[in-house]
Motif scaffolding. Structure first.
Motif, PDB file in Angstrom:
ATOM      1  N   GLN A   1       0.812  -1.231   0.000  1.00  0.00           N
ATOM      2  CA  GLN A   1       0.000   0.000   0.000  1.00  0.00           C
ATOM      3  C   GLN A   1       0.846   1.283   0.000  1.00  0.00           C
ATOM      4  O   GLN A   1       0.476   2.262  -0.638  1.00  0.00           O
ATOM      5  CB  GLN A   1      -0.964  -0.002   1.189  1.00  0.00           C
ATOM      6  CG  GLN A   1      -0.274  -0.126   2.533  1.00  0.00           C
ATOM      7  CD  GLN A   1      -1.204   0.120   3.719  1.00  0.00           C
ATOM      8  OE1 GLN A   1      -2.198   0.821   3.601  1.00  0.00           O
ATOM      9  NE2 GLN A   1      -0.877  -0.463   4.866  1.00  0.00           N
TER      10      GLN A   1
ATOM     11  N   ARG B   1       2.314   2.046  -3.365  1.00  0.00           N
ATOM     12  CA  ARG B   1       1.221   2.517  -4.230  1.00  0.00           C
ATOM     13  C   ARG B   1       0.853   3.969  -3.881  1.00  0.00           C
ATOM     14  O   ARG B   1       0.682   4.809  -4.769  1.00  0.00           O
ATOM     15  CB  ARG B   1       0.012   1.597  -4.058  1.00  0.00           C
ATOM     16  CG  ARG B   1      -0.792   1.441  -5.316  1.00  0.00           C
ATOM     17  CD  ARG B   1      -1.688   0.208  -5.334  1.00  0.00           C
ATOM     18  NE  ARG B   1      -2.111  -0.274  -4.043  1.00  0.00           N
ATOM     19  CZ  ARG B   1      -1.824  -1.488  -3.548  1.00  0.00           C
ATOM     20  NH1 ARG B   1      -1.086  -2.334  -4.242  1.00  0.00           N
ATOM     21  NH2 ARG B   1      -2.269  -1.854  -2.358  1.00  0.00           N
ATOM     22  N   LEU B   2       0.783   4.264  -2.599  1.00  0.00           N
ATOM     23  CA  LEU B   2       0.448   5.635  -2.175  1.00  0.00           C
ATOM     24  C   LEU B   2       1.500   6.645  -2.646  1.00  0.00           C
ATOM     25  O   LEU B   2       1.160   7.738  -3.093  1.00  0.00           O
ATOM     26  CB  LEU B   2       0.289   5.697  -0.649  1.00  0.00           C
ATOM     27  CG  LEU B   2      -1.000   5.075  -0.090  1.00  0.00           C
ATOM     28  CD1 LEU B   2      -0.907   4.894   1.432  1.00  0.00           C
ATOM     29  CD2 LEU B   2      -2.222   5.923  -0.450  1.00  0.00           C
TER      30      LEU B   2
ATOM     31  N   GLU C   1       1.162   7.075  -6.447  1.00  0.00           N
ATOM     32  CA  GLU C   1      -0.030   7.854  -6.790  1.00  0.00           C
ATOM     33  C   GLU C   1       0.130   9.321  -6.392  1.00  0.00           C
ATOM     34  O   GLU C   1      -0.306  10.214  -7.115  1.00  0.00           O
ATOM     35  CB  GLU C   1      -1.272   7.243  -6.128  1.00  0.00           C
ATOM     36  CG  GLU C   1      -1.708   5.976  -6.857  1.00  0.00           C
ATOM     37  CD  GLU C   1      -2.733   5.147  -6.084  1.00  0.00           C
ATOM     38  OE1 GLU C   1      -2.995   4.012  -6.527  1.00  0.00           O
ATOM     39  OE2 GLU C   1      -3.248   5.606  -5.034  1.00  0.00           O
ATOM     40  N   TRP C   2       0.765   9.548  -5.237  1.00  0.00           N
ATOM     41  CA  TRP C   2       0.992  10.934  -4.802  1.00  0.00           C
ATOM     42  C   TRP C   2       1.800  11.679  -5.868  1.00  0.00           C
ATOM     43  O   TRP C   2       1.456  12.802  -6.259  1.00  0.00           O
ATOM     44  CB  TRP C   2       1.721  10.962  -3.458  1.00  0.00           C
ATOM     45  CG  TRP C   2       1.767  12.341  -2.834  1.00  0.00           C
ATOM     46  CD1 TRP C   2       0.901  12.853  -1.912  1.00  0.00           C
ATOM     47  CD2 TRP C   2       2.713  13.387  -3.132  1.00  0.00           C
ATOM     48  NE1 TRP C   2       1.251  14.147  -1.611  1.00  0.00           N
ATOM     49  CE2 TRP C   2       2.355  14.505  -2.344  1.00  0.00           C
ATOM     50  CE3 TRP C   2       3.809  13.496  -3.975  1.00  0.00           C
ATOM     51  CZ2 TRP C   2       3.062  15.713  -2.361  1.00  0.00           C
ATOM     52  CZ3 TRP C   2       4.519  14.699  -4.017  1.00  0.00           C
ATOM     53  CH2 TRP C   2       4.149  15.784  -3.215  1.00  0.00           C
TER      54      TRP C   2
ATOM     55  N   TYR D   1       6.404   8.179   2.377  1.00  0.00           N
ATOM     56  CA  TYR D   1       5.025   8.682   2.312  1.00  0.00           C
ATOM     57  C   TYR D   1       4.804   9.781   3.356  1.00  0.00           C
ATOM     58  O   TYR D   1       4.188  10.815   3.060  1.00  0.00           O
ATOM     59  CB  TYR D   1       4.029   7.536   2.490  1.00  0.00           C
ATOM     60  CG  TYR D   1       2.612   7.974   2.205  1.00  0.00           C
ATOM     61  CD1 TYR D   1       2.271   8.520   0.964  1.00  0.00           C
ATOM     62  CD2 TYR D   1       1.621   7.871   3.177  1.00  0.00           C
ATOM     63  CE1 TYR D   1       0.983   8.948   0.704  1.00  0.00           C
ATOM     64  CE2 TYR D   1       0.322   8.306   2.918  1.00  0.00           C
ATOM     65  CZ  TYR D   1       0.012   8.850   1.681  1.00  0.00           C
ATOM     66  OH  TYR D   1      -1.263   9.274   1.419  1.00  0.00           O
TER      67      TYR D   1
END
Ligand SMILES: *Cc1c(COP(=O)(O)O)cnc(C)c1O
Length: 377
Positions: free
Chosen positions: A31, A34-35, A38-39, A243
């Protein structure tokens, strides 16, 4: 003692690392990876971003995706980190070093065409100090000669050129999240894939030559080894750290810019008296305060100045020994034309301490120490 760099820590990192551990998945592409992807895709309007284990590995991927053939040449500046060059060597290319501009220390776009031969396949644009190369000209030359453009934007995360985020302008962009960069995950990086048609090859290359990404999207019913590949997936623990930083990207950026502006204002009088030169930011470039450097008169003065700073307990450093004069540079490359600025300008450059969270008091100590240097008085 004021260090040259401190790794960025916002205070939120442990929260996300703990979440990664509790999720039961700490290997790559969970996750947090992926975050982060995408960010970056959202904030930089990037076609596709894939987190990697370093900027070096993102550069390796970009070079391999260019599919160089024996004898092919890549044009790059000699004033850069070894990763820029060694990745192109891994990709099978010969190196052609091009001179830099003295104002930005970036590839001199006016000398680019003279470096192009019938073997040239790509140009690597290194955005030194997070200040953009003259990308419109570089892209126009590349398109006219059918060349790929790889942006080494290791230092350029959050910088823009005419409103476009660095890394999204060429065919591929490469970011670094090493602890010396503006945003970090310890060791890490990202590859920006700016054309949809390169995405599948990049996924396969990144995941040990398998089509696992396609499998997870349900596009194939079993996953298998389909081509040459390697492993470029960082762990979720590292992605979780990053992140936390991306969520505070603006704060980190503004904090660094405050330090940059304070230095710039304090040293302007030295520049006005002709004792040093300050960084130049061309029109249309918005930078991320990755670095603050000054240029002194010459190599001898720099040696004296660096010794003085060391005695005063301040971590000032130089950057870089030009690659064309290094043992591997001699082996894998040649310099195109005359070295007018590369050696001369790099010999004069001094970087001052610059990091997220630098206190005003430490910043003032650096400023006062520089202003007290006897050759500046
Ligand atoms: C830091 C840096 C790299 C290498 O980044 P890693 O993430 O440490 O591999 C490559 N190119 C430039 C210009 C850099 O500053």
């Amino acid at each position: 003692m004021i260090p040259f760099n401190k790794p960025p820590v916002t205070g939120d990192e442990m929260t996300y690392i703990r979440l990664a551990i509790e999720s039961g998945k700490i290997s790559g592409d969970g996750q947090f990876t992926r975050l982060c992807n995408e960010w970056m895709q959202t904030h930089f309007h990037a076609n596709r971003v894939l987190l990697t284990t370093s900027c070096t590995s993102a550069l390796d991927m970009a070079a391999l995706l260019c599919k160089f053939q024996p004898g092919d040449e890549v044009i790059l500046p000699s004033f850069t980190f070894s990763s820029t060059a060694t990745a192109m060597v891994l990709g099978g290319a010969k190196l052609v070093f091009c001179d830099i501009r003295p104002d930005t220390m970036n590839l001199d776009e006016t000398k680019l065409e003279a470096a192009i031969t019938d073997k040239t396949r790509a140009i690597v644009a290194v955005h030194y100090a997070g200040v953009a190369c003259e990308m419109d000209t570089i892209m126009e030359i590349a398109r006219r000669h059918g060349l790929k453009v790889i942006e080494d934007a290791a230092q350029g995360v959050m910088s823009t050129y005419k409103g476009r985020p660095l890394g999204t302008i060429g065919d591929f962009g490469c970011y670094s999240f090493h602890e010396t960069k503006n945003y970090s995950m310890g060791e890490g990086g990202a590859l920006l894939i700016n054309h949809p048609e390169d995405e599948e090859a990049a996924e396969i290359l990144r995941e040990k030559g398998t089509n696992r990404s396609k499998f997870y999207r349900g596009q194939v019913d079993k996953y298998t080894w389909v081509d040459f590949g390697d492993s470029y997936l960082p762990s979720e623990l590292n992605a979780a750290y990053l992140y936390a930083q991306l969520l505070k990207a603006e704060e980190i950026n503004e904090n660094r810019l405050t330090t940059y502006t304070a230095y710039h204002t304090a040293f302007q009088p030295l520049a006005d008296r002709g004792l040093i030169e300050l960084q130049q930011i061309p029109d249309g470039c918005i930078h991320n305060a990755h670095m603050f450097y000054i240029k002194v008169a010459d190599l001898d003065m720099r040696t004296r100045f660096l010794n003085y700073m060391k005695e005063q307990g301040i971590g000032a450093v130089f950057h870089y020994v030009p690659l064309h004069s290094a043992p591997a540079g001699l082996k894998f490359g040649r310099f195109s034309g005359e070295d007018v600025y590369t050696t001369r300008e790099s010999d004069r450059l001094v970087r001052l301490p610059m990091y997220y969270g630098m206190t005003p008091s430490d910043r003032n100590t650096v400023i006062e120490t520089v202003l007290k240097y006897e050759e500046f008085r």
